[in-house]
Enzyme design. Structure first.
Site, PDB file in Angstrom:
ATOM      1  N   HIS A  91      10.671  -1.222  -1.937  1.00  0.00           N
ATOM      2  CA  HIS A  91       9.391  -1.065  -1.237  1.00  0.00           C
ATOM      3  C   HIS A  91       9.560  -0.584   0.201  1.00  0.00           C
ATOM      4  O   HIS A  91       8.608  -0.614   0.975  1.00  0.00           O
ATOM      5  CB  HIS A  91       8.615  -2.394  -1.224  1.00  0.00           C
ATOM      6  N   ILE A  98       7.006   0.439   5.281  1.00  0.00           N
ATOM      7  CA  ILE A  98       7.087  -0.694   4.354  1.00  0.00           C
ATOM      8  C   ILE A  98       5.808  -0.764   3.524  1.00  0.00           C
ATOM      9  O   ILE A  98       4.700  -0.752   4.079  1.00  0.00           O
ATOM     10  CB  ILE A  98       7.236  -2.026   5.130  1.00  0.00           C
ATOM     11  N   CYS A  99       5.981  -0.818   2.218  1.00  0.00           N
ATOM     12  CA  CYS A  99       4.814  -0.932   1.349  1.00  0.00           C
ATOM     13  C   CYS A  99       4.535  -2.405   1.107  1.00  0.00           C
ATOM     14  O   CYS A  99       5.070  -3.014   0.196  1.00  0.00           O
ATOM     15  CB  CYS A  99       5.072  -0.206   0.031  1.00  0.00           C
ATOM     16  N   LEU A 100       3.689  -2.987   1.972  1.00  0.00           N
ATOM     17  CA  LEU A 100       3.376  -4.417   1.872  1.00  0.00           C
ATOM     18  C   LEU A 100       1.909  -4.593   2.260  1.00  0.00           C
ATOM     19  O   LEU A 100       1.503  -4.232   3.367  1.00  0.00           O
ATOM     20  CB  LEU A 100       4.299  -5.202   2.823  1.00  0.00           C
ATOM     21  N   HIS A 157       2.945  -1.504  -4.709  1.00  0.00           N
ATOM     22  CA  HIS A 157       3.820  -1.726  -5.851  1.00  0.00           C
ATOM     23  C   HIS A 157       3.559  -3.125  -6.383  1.00  0.00           C
ATOM     24  O   HIS A 157       3.014  -3.972  -5.696  1.00  0.00           O
ATOM     25  CB  HIS A 157       5.285  -1.583  -5.440  1.00  0.00           C
TER      26      HIS A 157
END
Ligand code: ZN
Ligand code: ZN
Ligand code: ZN
Ligand code: ZN
Ligand code: ZN
Ligand code: ZN
Ligand code: ZN
Lengths: 161, 597
Positions: A91, A98-100, A157
């Site tokens: 991620h 950052i994919c959060l 994700h």
């Protein structure tokens, strides 16, 4: 709770800098485990060291997070990216984005730098493999002229990792 | 280019198949047809049949097709309904209205779904929407409380919380709510800022804590949600119109007309398109946009006079053109043929709606044959598109004329003819009818384009009906447009005005009848015409397909629609003149009014 990219360059509002002062004091008394922050005179940008948790893929590795606060923090989310080199993680893109979800759509003003750091460390710790997101190259290419991750329409994700 | 066109030829085939393969592309009729079982439908049809033969009855088309199954809602109506729904849920569930409002938003404003879900599992519903029964966070009984956002300490009176108890100061609430409202309609589902909480922020809190401007935006979103999230309501798609439509189940008619005078299809929100179905409309619109480059010339309002070749500007609604002096040639805008070949004057059959593909047979080699087919396929489309577009622009012109009539001419006419305006209503009625007929006629060209080439009987019958419709409307349009002109420029009352009234009112009612019947015949898929001759149940249950064109019995010669003979039951009889299959009880042909022989 999205924001425009320009707001991060404007000076902190009074509310924002009051709140950050309080967060800073709290951090110094009670720093989150696995993080180091050396106070600088720039309240608007924090550079925080992350130490991979023992027993995980990142044990003993050290990375750096750069946290930029927008004018209307905490109503608007801070911009959080890994500095180069970013950890290999499904991620985390090679440019540090950052994919959060809590950094974007799910941000709440009741969250703090400290709570964000803890979420990021837990994300690192639960990684099953050191690898880049599948769309890394395409995404990084699209971001080349300095686009903020907050301008990305994130498609989060799955949260198993 | 050639190969593209060939594709196109193939598409037509497959599209035609789609068209006849059933109702799959149609709206989810099941949702709407609960009240209508087959018996009801048959009864309706029979009723329609009986009315049908009442001579000259204006309103003979009272049937399922004209029943009103929608309501137009102004903003005040919308608010009333929304409040009614909220208070109904609040009463049934014994909860405050603001809580009922939150529930309704989560269940797309469906009152019975809210009630069902609530009584099935109240706890689950409460958790899902964030209506807590007791606080999850107990504020310490202290003189000061810390706001969870700015971390400042406040006296309890400066702190507010949702049902969960998490404390935030007024200013942080204001910022939190304001940011959410300015982010969009998601604010209607706003929750407590605590990431682990989920308690709903209700409208009472919005009213207490948001700025006046933000409250207004929130209110707007609430109204929009009521219309947009509710399956039974939609906004009128006309630009600038702020009305909404509530559509009720039942019937098969999706046409809705708004107070702003715009009519549209409830199902696909395109402009009203009876008698063609939504699937055909979207195919046709897609086709038009794909071909738009090729077709631009059709939209140009000028064509060379077929006699003197000077360009003639089309500035009137009807298709009857007269070239400027000295030529003065009268011709048809659609087919460029002499007007004298048209209509009843010569007893000729109006045929410029027909597409006759050049049928040269024999000596082509294969490539030339394919090229010819490709060319035909574009030519064929061009034919239908041009007529579709011409009726569209005639309709626009008629709308403008109607407006002009209402705003300018009526008063003047009432003055010169010494008649109260109420006595001149027949003129506006005529124009309204023209507008509606142009709309129907326009769509019959999309219908014709997708009508299967191999269904010869159907096609011929269709073209016959369409030709009759085209020529009937032409007479009405010409009467309203040109014959009225004399009286508009007259200085004083004319004796002929009463004759004109009789003529125009008569034409209006005849045309209205014919078009209503045409619409039903086409909606039934012209199933009276059955080229196999099999007496299917479909054919017997749809006897209402007909048009009555009164005062046309003089028409005789010319091309007749030949509908192949079909098995008739004992009662049915086939018209001598037009071969339409009439019900046994009819004494005259429903289609052409010819006496039964
Ligand atoms: Zn809460
Ligand atoms: Zn506060
Ligand atoms: Zn409207
Ligand atoms: Zn439709
Ligand atoms: Zn001429
Ligand atoms: Zn013609
Ligand atoms: Zn007949």
């Amino acid at each position: 709770m999205t924001s425009s990219s320009t707001s991060s360059r404007k000076n902190l509002s009074k509310i924002a800098s009051n709140r950050l002062q309080k967060e800073l004091v709290e951090w110094q008394i009670n720093p989150p485990a696995g993080f180091n922050y050396k106070v600088s005179d720039n309240l608007q940008r924090w550079v925080i060291e992350v130490i991979g948790a023992p027993g995980t893929l990142y044990a003993n590795e050290t990375y750096k997070l750069q946290v930029d606060f927008p004018e209307h923090y905490p109503m608007e989310a801070p911009q959080v990216i890994f500095m180069n080199p970013a950890p290999m993680h499904p991620h985390i893109y090679s440019n540090g984005h950052i994919c959060l979800d809590i950094l974007y759509d799910s941000w709440s003003p009741a969250m703090t730098v400290s709570s964000v750091c803890i979420s990021i460390l837990s994300m690192l710790s639960s990684s099953p493999a050191k690898q880049r997101p599948e769309d890394n190259d395409r995404y990084v290419k699209n971001c080349r002229n300095g686009r903020s991750p907050k301008e990305t329409r994130w498609w989060f994700h799955d949260d198993k990792v | 280019m050639d190969s593209d066109d060939m594709h196109d030829a193939n598409d037509v085939e497959s599209l035609d198949d789609d068209f006849y393969s059933g109702e799959t592309e149609d709206a989810p009729m099941d949702d709407y047809s609960d009240d209508y079982d087959d018996d009801n439908n048959n009864n309706n049809n029979n009723d329609a049949d009986d009315d049908y033969f009442d001579d000259g009855a204006d309103d003979s088309a009272q049937s399922r097709s004209t029943e009103i199954n929608f309501a137009i809602l102004k903003e005040s109506d919308i608010r009333d309904r929304q409040e009614d729904d909220i208070s109904s849920v609040a009463t049934v569930l014994s909860i405050p209205p603001v809580a009922a409002s939150i529930l309704l938003r989560h269940y797309n404003w469906n009152v019975s779904n809210v009630n069902d879900a609530w009584f099935a599992d109240e706890d689950r519903v409460r958790r899902k929407v964030g209506l807590l029964e007791k606080p999850v966070y107990e504020n310490p009984d202290a003189k000061e409380l810390t706001c969870g956002i700015c971390f400042e300490a406040y006296r309890p009176s400066k702190i507010h919380n949702a049902s969960c108890g998490h404390p935030y100061c007024f200013s942080c609430w204001g910022g939190y709510i304001g940011t959410s409202i300015n982010d969009g309609p998601g604010c209607l589902m706003l929750r407590c800022p605590d990431p682990a909480c989920g308690a709903a922020v209700d409208q009472d809190m919005i009213n207490l804590l948001a700025s006046a401007e933000d409250k207004q935006k929130y209110d707007r979103y609430l109204i929009r949600s009521y219309i947009e999230d509710n399956k039974k309501t939609k906004w009128c798609p006309a630009p600038g119109c702020e009305h909404a439509v509530n559509f009720d189940a039942g019937g098969e008619n999706y046409d809705v007309s708004c107070l702003c005078s715009y009519s549209f299809c409830w199902n696909c929100t395109e402009e009203a398109h009876r008698p063609v179905d939504c699937g055909t409309v979207s195919k046709w619109i897609l086709k038009n946009s794909a071909e738009s480059e090729n077709m631009n010339w059709i939209l140009a309002n000028s064509k060379p006079c077929p006699k003197c070749k000077r360009p003639i500007e089309k500035n009137q609604g009807c298709m009857h053109m007269t070239c400027t002096p000295p030529c003065k040639f009268e011709f048809c805008w659609l087919c460029l043929g002499a007007w004298s070949d048209h209509g009843e004057r010569t007893g000729g059959f109006y045929a410029c709606n027909r597409y006759e593909a050049a049928k040269q047979e024999g000596v082509y080699d294969e490539t030339e044959k394919r090229r010819e087919m490709a060319k035909n396929s574009l030519e064929r489309y061009t034919h239908y598109y041009e007529r579709w577009a011409s009726n569209q622009s005639s309709r626009q012109k008629a709308l403008a004329d109607l407006h002009q009539m209402q705003t300018v001419h009526m008063e003047k006419l009432s003055d010169t003819q010494c008649q109260p305006e109420s006595q001149l209503k027949f003129i506006t009625e005529a124009w309204l009818q023209i507008v509606e007929c142009r709309r129907v006629l326009k769509w019959t060209y999309a219908y014709g384009y997708y009508l299967a080439e191999h269904e010869h009987a159907k096609k011929q019958f269709f073209e016959y009906l369409q030709g009759e419709a085209e020529s009937g409307l032409e007479r009405l349009h010409q009467c309203a447009e040109k014959e009225l002109q004399v009286f508009l420029s007259a200085e004083g009352p004319s004796k002929e005005f009463n004759d004109f009234r009789t003529k125009l009112a008569g034409l209006t009612s005849v045309t209205k009848n014919f078009f209503e019947n045409l619409v039903r015949a086409l909606e039934n898929g012209l199933c009276d015409v059955d080229s196999n001759g099999a007496a299917t149940s479909k054919a017997t249950s749809s006897k209402n397909a007909a048009g009555s064109s009164k005062g046309k019995s003089g028409r005789g010669k010319g091309t007749k629609a030949t509908v192949s003979s079909r098995l008739t039951d004992d009662n049915e009889w086939s018209c001598e003149q037009c071969t339409y299959a009439n019900v046994g009880s009819a004494t005259a042909c429903a289609m052409c009014n010819q006496e039964r022989q």
